[in-house]
Enzyme design. Structure first.
Site, PDB file in Angstrom:
ATOM      1  N   ASP A 245       0.835  -1.195   0.000  1.00 12.89           N
ATOM      2  CA  ASP A 245       0.000   0.000   0.000  1.00 12.89           C
ATOM      3  C   ASP A 245       0.869   1.244   0.000  1.00 12.89           C
ATOM      4  O   ASP A 245       1.888   1.306   0.682  1.00 12.89           O
ATOM      5  CB  ASP A 245      -0.940   0.008   1.210  1.00 12.89           C
ATOM      6  CG  ASP A 245      -0.201   0.183   2.523  1.00 12.89           C
ATOM      7  OD1 ASP A 245       0.766  -0.570   2.775  1.00 12.89           O
ATOM      8  OD2 ASP A 245      -0.586   1.079   3.299  1.00 12.89           O
ATOM      9  N   SER A 246       0.483   2.245  -0.787  1.00 11.32           N
ATOM     10  CA  SER A 246       1.160   3.534  -0.838  1.00 11.32           C
ATOM     11  C   SER A 246       2.617   3.371  -1.284  1.00 11.32           C
ATOM     12  O   SER A 246       2.870   2.885  -2.388  1.00 11.32           O
ATOM     13  CB  SER A 246       1.031   4.235   0.522  1.00 11.32           C
ATOM     14  OG  SER A 246       1.379   5.585   0.432  1.00 11.32           O
ATOM     15  N   ALA A 247       3.588   3.733  -0.435  1.00 10.55           N
ATOM     16  CA  ALA A 247       4.981   3.500  -0.807  1.00 10.55           C
ATOM     17  C   ALA A 247       5.240   2.008  -0.975  1.00 10.55           C
ATOM     18  O   ALA A 247       6.068   1.593  -1.801  1.00 10.55           O
ATOM     19  CB  ALA A 247       5.917   4.074   0.250  1.00 10.55           C
TER      20      ALA A 247
ATOM     21  N   VAL B 176      -2.043  -0.983  -3.913  1.00  9.67           N
ATOM     22  CA  VAL B 176      -3.065  -0.239  -3.175  1.00  9.67           C
ATOM     23  C   VAL B 176      -2.629   1.221  -3.050  1.00  9.67           C
ATOM     24  O   VAL B 176      -1.599   1.522  -2.448  1.00  9.67           O
ATOM     25  CB  VAL B 176      -3.279  -0.876  -1.789  1.00  9.67           C
ATOM     26  CG1 VAL B 176      -4.309  -0.079  -1.001  1.00  9.67           C
ATOM     27  CG2 VAL B 176      -3.720  -2.329  -1.929  1.00  9.67           C
TER      28      VAL B 176
END
Length: 320
Positions: A155-157, A182
């Site tokens: 998710d994200s990074a 994500v």
């Protein structure tokens, strides 16, 4: 008509950290995410059959990791990378997400604690993520036991690391069954500070502030991860800038409507599809960055995350 912000999520936003880059330090960012996770200690975590703290290979030595199992049967294996802007986040902050991934996909999930900036800058996290994935595959008998059913997720990074690892696996001739991205970071050219680069993605202005993750916080994260701004055009941190995505693993890409990263995530899904990669895209209507961690509070967040994980499970079961 676009649905408004989920009212439950709207009540949660003021309680979320990492919203003031003017005063934030790497240490305070890490502490804030850990404190957020600790604040839910009284809520029992989603039950899995077992968890085990292990070590996996990173680019320069062994990394802490945690394996989540819900069965002893032969199963898919997922290498999971936590979010936190590369700078923050760890095995504890994303423990619940890893558990839900194991529960809803039936996979053995290996959550990897890669090295973080500013202590280790780009490409350290990417190199750790790719090396860890190679190590898990080499030791697949210790995990799900099926090398044809290995996926990456984050998710994200962490979504950024999963995406770039999937490209690196394609380059190395490693067949992955799937990638779950994500609300991923996909293009950091200009470090979120360059007006011309930002204009390519309207969500960076539309959702610049007010919805937890801000554009200014993304600029802060990029400034810590990239020692040199010119590194932002490298596909190992900006997968949207890869010359060719043909042949990378089938993808599930999730964004959140009220997120500065929305449009670059959508652009990556579109680019994957154009390259012939089987891709499913979820736009996270009514939701904010971080909603995979809000499913126990918001029914909208829970349903969207479950849909994505169900699609990921189907890809994993099909195999590479």
């Amino acid at each position: 008509m676009i649905p408004p912000l989920d009212p439950v999520v709207a009540q949660i936003i003021p309680l979320l950290p990492l919203r003031d880059p003017a005063t934030m330090t790497p240490h305070s960012a890490r502490d804030a995410l850990r404190a957020l996770a600790a604040s839910r200690a009284a809520v029992p975590p989603p039950p899995v059959m077992s968890t085990e703290d292990i070590k996996v290979k990173g680019a320069t030595g062994f990394l802490a990791a945690r394996a989540y199992r819900n069965s002893n049967d032969k199963s898919p294996t997922v290498v999971f990378f936590h979010g936190g802007g590369w700078v923050a986040g760890d095995l504890e902050t994303h423990d619940r997400q890893a558990r839900w991934l194991a529960i809803e996909t039936g996979a053995v999930v290996v959550s990897v604690d890669y090295r973080r900036p500013p202590e280790v800058r780009f490409p350290g996290a990417f190199e750790d993520a790719f090396t860890a994935t190679q190590d898990v595959i080499a030791r697949i008998a210790e995990f799900g036991g099926d090398a044809a059913r290995v996926g990456v997720a984050g998710d994200s990074a962490g979504g950024n690391l999963a995406a770039t690892t999937a490209i690196a696996c394609r380059e190395a001739g490693i067949g992955l069954a799937a990638q779950l991205l994500v609300y991923p970071v996909t293009d950091v050219a200009g470090n979120f500070a360059d007006a011309m680069e930002n204009a390519r993605f309207p969500s960076r202005a539309e959702n610049a502030e007010g919805y937890f993750l801000t554009r200014a916080t993304m600029e802060w994260f990029c400034g810590h991860y990239l020692e040199d701004k010119t590194h932002g055009t490298d596909w190992r941190v900006s997968p949207l800038r890869a010359k060719d995505l043909a042949g990378v693993a089938p993808a599930i890409v999730c964004t959140a409507w009220f997120d500065p990263l929305r449009d670059e995530g959508k652009a990556y899904a579109d680019t994957l599809k154009a390259a012939g990669v089987p891709t499913s895209y979820y736009d996270g209507l009514g939701l904010i960055h971080g909603y995979f961690g809000l499913g126990e509070a918001s029914e909208t967040a829970r349903r969207e995350a479950q849909r994505a994980r169900a699609d990921f499970k189907a890809l994993l079961e099909k195999g590479a």
